[in-house]
Write a protein that holds these residues in place. Structure first.
Motif, PDB file in Angstrom:
ATOM      1  N   ALA A  10       0.826  -1.207   0.000  1.00  0.00           N
ATOM      2  CA  ALA A  10       0.000   0.000   0.000  1.00  0.00           C
ATOM      3  C   ALA A  10       0.860   1.257   0.000  1.00  0.00           C
ATOM      4  O   ALA A  10       0.535   2.248  -0.654  1.00  0.00           O
ATOM      5  CB  ALA A  10      -0.931  -0.010   1.212  1.00  0.00           C
ATOM      6  N   GLY A  11       1.961   1.225   0.730  1.00  0.00           N
ATOM      7  CA  GLY A  11       2.844   2.382   0.799  1.00  0.00           C
ATOM      8  C   GLY A  11       3.468   2.728  -0.532  1.00  0.00           C
ATOM      9  O   GLY A  11       3.794   3.895  -0.789  1.00  0.00           O
ATOM     10  N   ALA A  12       3.621   1.723  -1.382  1.00  0.00           N
ATOM     11  CA  ALA A  12       4.219   1.967  -2.696  1.00  0.00           C
ATOM     12  C   ALA A  12       3.264   2.661  -3.647  1.00  0.00           C
ATOM     13  O   ALA A  12       3.667   3.138  -4.708  1.00  0.00           O
ATOM     14  CB  ALA A  12       4.676   0.640  -3.305  1.00  0.00           C
ATOM     15  N   ARG A  13       1.973   2.757  -3.266  1.00  0.00           N
ATOM     16  CA  ARG A  13       0.984   3.378  -4.150  1.00  0.00           C
ATOM     17  C   ARG A  13       1.001   4.897  -4.068  1.00  0.00           C
ATOM     18  O   ARG A  13       0.431   5.562  -4.923  1.00  0.00           O
ATOM     19  CB  ARG A  13      -0.425   2.878  -3.785  1.00  0.00           C
ATOM     20  CG  ARG A  13      -0.661   1.400  -3.997  1.00  0.00           C
ATOM     21  CD  ARG A  13      -2.129   1.065  -3.965  1.00  0.00           C
ATOM     22  NE  ARG A  13      -2.757   1.440  -2.710  1.00  0.00           N
ATOM     23  CZ  ARG A  13      -3.362   0.592  -1.894  1.00  0.00           C
ATOM     24  NH1 ARG A  13      -3.399  -0.694  -2.193  1.00  0.00           N
ATOM     25  NH2 ARG A  13      -3.921   0.995  -0.776  1.00  0.00           N
ATOM     26  N   GLY A  14       1.586   5.446  -3.010  1.00  0.00           N
ATOM     27  CA  GLY A  14       1.600   6.906  -2.869  1.00  0.00           C
ATOM     28  C   GLY A  14       1.103   7.333  -1.507  1.00  0.00           C
ATOM     29  O   GLY A  14       1.190   6.589  -0.530  1.00  0.00           O
ATOM     30  N   ALA A  15       0.557   8.544  -1.441  1.00  0.00           N
ATOM     31  CA  ALA A  15       0.119   9.117  -0.164  1.00  0.00           C
ATOM     32  C   ALA A  15      -0.963   8.260   0.481  1.00  0.00           C
ATOM     33  O   ALA A  15      -1.880   7.777  -0.186  1.00  0.00           O
ATOM     34  CB  ALA A  15      -0.392  10.536  -0.382  1.00  0.00           C
ATOM     35  N   ALA A  16      -0.858   8.084   1.798  1.00  0.00           N
ATOM     36  CA  ALA A  16      -1.806   7.260   2.541  1.00  0.00           C
ATOM     37  C   ALA A  16      -3.076   8.047   2.842  1.00  0.00           C
ATOM     38  O   ALA A  16      -3.039   9.259   3.059  1.00  0.00           O
ATOM     39  CB  ALA A  16      -1.169   6.780   3.836  1.00  0.00           C
ATOM     40  N   ASP A  17      -4.216   7.339   2.877  1.00  0.00           N
ATOM     41  CA  ASP A  17      -5.458   7.980   3.287  1.00  0.00           C
ATOM     42  C   ASP A  17      -5.589   7.898   4.812  1.00  0.00           C
ATOM     43  O   ASP A  17      -4.712   7.362   5.501  1.00  0.00           O
ATOM     44  CB  ASP A  17      -6.664   7.377   2.569  1.00  0.00           C
ATOM     45  CG  ASP A  17      -6.878   5.897   2.879  1.00  0.00           C
ATOM     46  OD1 ASP A  17      -6.668   5.480   4.038  1.00  0.00           O
ATOM     47  OD2 ASP A  17      -7.284   5.145   1.963  1.00  0.00           O
ATOM     48  N   ARG A  18      -6.684   8.387   5.364  1.00  0.00           N
ATOM     49  CA  ARG A  18      -6.836   8.486   6.815  1.00  0.00           C
ATOM     50  C   ARG A  18      -6.759   7.122   7.502  1.00  0.00           C
ATOM     51  O   ARG A  18      -6.154   6.990   8.567  1.00  0.00           O
ATOM     52  CB  ARG A  18      -8.173   9.158   7.158  1.00  0.00           C
ATOM     53  CG  ARG A  18      -8.341   9.516   8.633  1.00  0.00           C
ATOM     54  CD  ARG A  18      -9.685  10.195   8.875  1.00  0.00           C
ATOM     55  NE  ARG A  18     -10.791   9.289   8.642  1.00  0.00           N
ATOM     56  CZ  ARG A  18     -11.272   8.447   9.574  1.00  0.00           C
ATOM     57  NH1 ARG A  18     -10.740   8.419  10.777  1.00  0.00           N
ATOM     58  NH2 ARG A  18     -12.284   7.669   9.287  1.00  0.00           N
ATOM     59  N   ILE A  19      -7.342   6.112   6.883  1.00  0.00           N
ATOM     60  CA  ILE A  19      -7.322   4.783   7.492  1.00  0.00           C
ATOM     61  C   ILE A  19      -5.965   4.119   7.313  1.00  0.00           C
ATOM     62  O   ILE A  19      -5.461   3.455   8.235  1.00  0.00           O
ATOM     63  CB  ILE A  19      -8.469   3.923   6.931  1.00  0.00           C
ATOM     64  CG1 ILE A  19      -9.816   4.505   7.400  1.00  0.00           C
ATOM     65  CG2 ILE A  19      -8.335   2.469   7.372  1.00  0.00           C
ATOM     66  CD1 ILE A  19     -11.039   3.795   6.883  1.00  0.00           C
ATOM     67  N   GLU A  20      -5.351   4.299   6.170  1.00  0.00           N
ATOM     68  CA  GLU A  20      -4.031   3.702   5.936  1.00  0.00           C
ATOM     69  C   GLU A  20      -2.965   4.252   6.876  1.00  0.00           C
ATOM     70  O   GLU A  20      -1.914   3.626   7.065  1.00  0.00           O
ATOM     71  CB  GLU A  20      -3.603   3.937   4.483  1.00  0.00           C
ATOM     72  CG  GLU A  20      -4.399   3.119   3.474  1.00  0.00           C
ATOM     73  CD  GLU A  20      -4.108   3.509   2.042  1.00  0.00           C
ATOM     74  OE1 GLU A  20      -4.434   2.721   1.137  1.00  0.00           O
ATOM     75  OE2 GLU A  20      -3.558   4.617   1.812  1.00  0.00           O
ATOM     76  N   LEU A  21      -3.230   5.396   7.492  1.00  0.00           N
ATOM     77  CA  LEU A  21      -2.269   5.993   8.416  1.00  0.00           C
ATOM     78  C   LEU A  21      -2.301   5.336   9.801  1.00  0.00           C
ATOM     79  O   LEU A  21      -1.469   5.669  10.651  1.00  0.00           O
ATOM     80  CB  LEU A  21      -2.548   7.496   8.570  1.00  0.00           C
ATOM     81  CG  LEU A  21      -2.200   8.360   7.358  1.00  0.00           C
ATOM     82  CD1 LEU A  21      -2.714   9.785   7.556  1.00  0.00           C
ATOM     83  CD2 LEU A  21      -0.695   8.364   7.109  1.00  0.00           C
ATOM     84  N   GLU A  22      -3.224   4.411  10.038  1.00  0.00           N
ATOM     85  CA  GLU A  22      -3.301   3.737  11.330  1.00  0.00           C
ATOM     86  C   GLU A  22      -2.063   2.868  11.565  1.00  0.00           C
ATOM     87  O   GLU A  22      -1.338   2.519  10.631  1.00  0.00           O
ATOM     88  CB  GLU A  22      -4.563   2.878  11.410  1.00  0.00           C
ATOM     89  CG  GLU A  22      -5.846   3.669  11.525  1.00  0.00           C
ATOM     90  CD  GLU A  22      -5.931   4.440  12.842  1.00  0.00           C
ATOM     91  OE1 GLU A  22      -5.275   4.035  13.824  1.00  0.00           O
ATOM     92  OE2 GLU A  22      -6.672   5.439  12.874  1.00  0.00           O
ATOM     93  N   ASN A  23      -1.844   2.491  12.837  1.00  0.00           N
ATOM     94  CA  ASN A  23      -0.649   1.717  13.174  1.00  0.00           C
ATOM     95  C   ASN A  23      -0.840   0.222  12.894  1.00  0.00           C
ATOM     96  O   ASN A  23      -1.941  -0.246  12.580  1.00  0.00           O
ATOM     97  CB  ASN A  23      -0.262   1.940  14.644  1.00  0.00           C
ATOM     98  CG  ASN A  23      -1.376   1.556  15.609  1.00  0.00           C
ATOM     99  OD1 ASN A  23      -2.088   0.580  15.389  1.00  0.00           O
ATOM    100  ND2 ASN A  23      -1.518   2.323  16.688  1.00  0.00           N
ATOM    101  N   ASP A  24       0.253  -0.524  13.022  1.00  0.00           N
ATOM    102  CA  ASP A  24       0.225  -1.953  12.697  1.00  0.00           C
ATOM    103  C   ASP A  24      -0.758  -2.719  13.573  1.00  0.00           C
ATOM    104  O   ASP A  24      -1.411  -3.663  13.098  1.00  0.00           O
ATOM    105  CB  ASP A  24       1.617  -2.561  12.848  1.00  0.00           C
ATOM    106  CG  ASP A  24       2.572  -2.106  11.755  1.00  0.00           C
ATOM    107  OD1 ASP A  24       2.184  -1.247  10.936  1.00  0.00           O
ATOM    108  OD2 ASP A  24       3.713  -2.611  11.716  1.00  0.00           O
ATOM    109  N   ASP A  25      -0.872  -2.354  14.852  1.00  0.00           N
ATOM    110  CA  ASP A  25      -1.791  -3.060  15.748  1.00  0.00           C
ATOM    111  C   ASP A  25      -3.232  -2.958  15.257  1.00  0.00           C
ATOM    112  O   ASP A  25      -4.002  -3.921  15.354  1.00  0.00           O
ATOM    113  CB  ASP A  25      -1.693  -2.495  17.170  1.00  0.00           C
ATOM    114  CG  ASP A  25      -0.404  -2.916  17.865  1.00  0.00           C
ATOM    115  OD1 ASP A  25       0.252  -3.857  17.374  1.00  0.00           O
ATOM    116  OD2 ASP A  25      -0.048  -2.292  18.880  1.00  0.00           O
TER     117      ASP A  25
END
Length: 211
Positions: free
Chosen positions: A145-160
């Protein structure tokens, strides 16, 4: 004949968009009339909700608001697009549906399962006939997902958060094996596409739904 609702679920970076295209081609090649949609979104109203919910600047959105917004978009999609298509004998292929709320807003955000169930009965009304769950380790998915570009609000959540999402998805699949087919999405994309298409072919044969 009433149509079928087939949903595609999975965490971040699972390759849903690519698999969705392959499934649409696969079903169309079998003579099935397919409507493709996504969540949140799929309608003018739903796309407006999607822009709001995924906006990385909207850090103030609480878990309860997020859950209600997801079901607001879903209620509109069901009534405007999905039910009319099914009643017309068409199949609907959706990138996410109610299982995503159990996983993200339930597992990830900690919203009570009973609350999601109440909203499902009232707002979603219907359940999928078949759900393909693209499952892969969280770290691998987030790297994709990180390789696709800027993260959205949900993608910014932590690994847990995403581990809880994955666990919720896997628990739902284990509890309902008749509806779910779990696909190993950690494999090469061509292999994932092939596995998904094989799974839907096998399900068509099981149901006697192959034209």
């Amino acid at each position: 004949m009433k149509g079928k609702l087939v949903t595609l679920e999975g965490g971040e970076g699972a390759g849903k968009s690519t698999v969705l295209d392959a499934l649409r081609t696969q079903l169309s090649s079998r003579g099935i009339d397919v409507v493709v949609t996504r969540e949140p979104g799929g309608t003018v109203f739903g796309e407006a909700v999607r822009a709001l919910v995924l906006d990385a600047a909207r850090t103030e959105v609480c878990a309860e608001s997020e859950l209600l917004l997801m079901f607001a978009a879903r209620a509109q999609l069901v009534r405007e697009t999905i039910i009319p298509a099914l009643d017309a004998g068409r199949w609907v292929l959706s990138d996410r549906f109610t299982d995503a709320s159990y996983a993200y807003q339930g597992g990830g955000r900690g919203q009570p399962v009973a609350r999601v169930e109440d909203l499902e009965r009232w707002a979603a009304v219907i359940k999928p006939d078949l759900t393909l769950l693209l499952d892969l380790p969280v770290a691998q998915g987030l790297a994709r997902a990180g390789a696709r570009g800027a993260a959205d609000r949900i993608e910014l959540e932590n690994d847990d958060f995403f581990e809880r999402v994955r666990a919720a998805y896997r628990a739902r699949a284990a509890a309902d094996p008749a509806r779910f087919r779990v696909i190993d999405a950690s494999a090469a994309l061509d292999d994932v596409r092939h596995a998904a298409c094989s799974a839907i072919d096998a399900w068509l044969d099981e149901q006697g739904a192959r034209p």
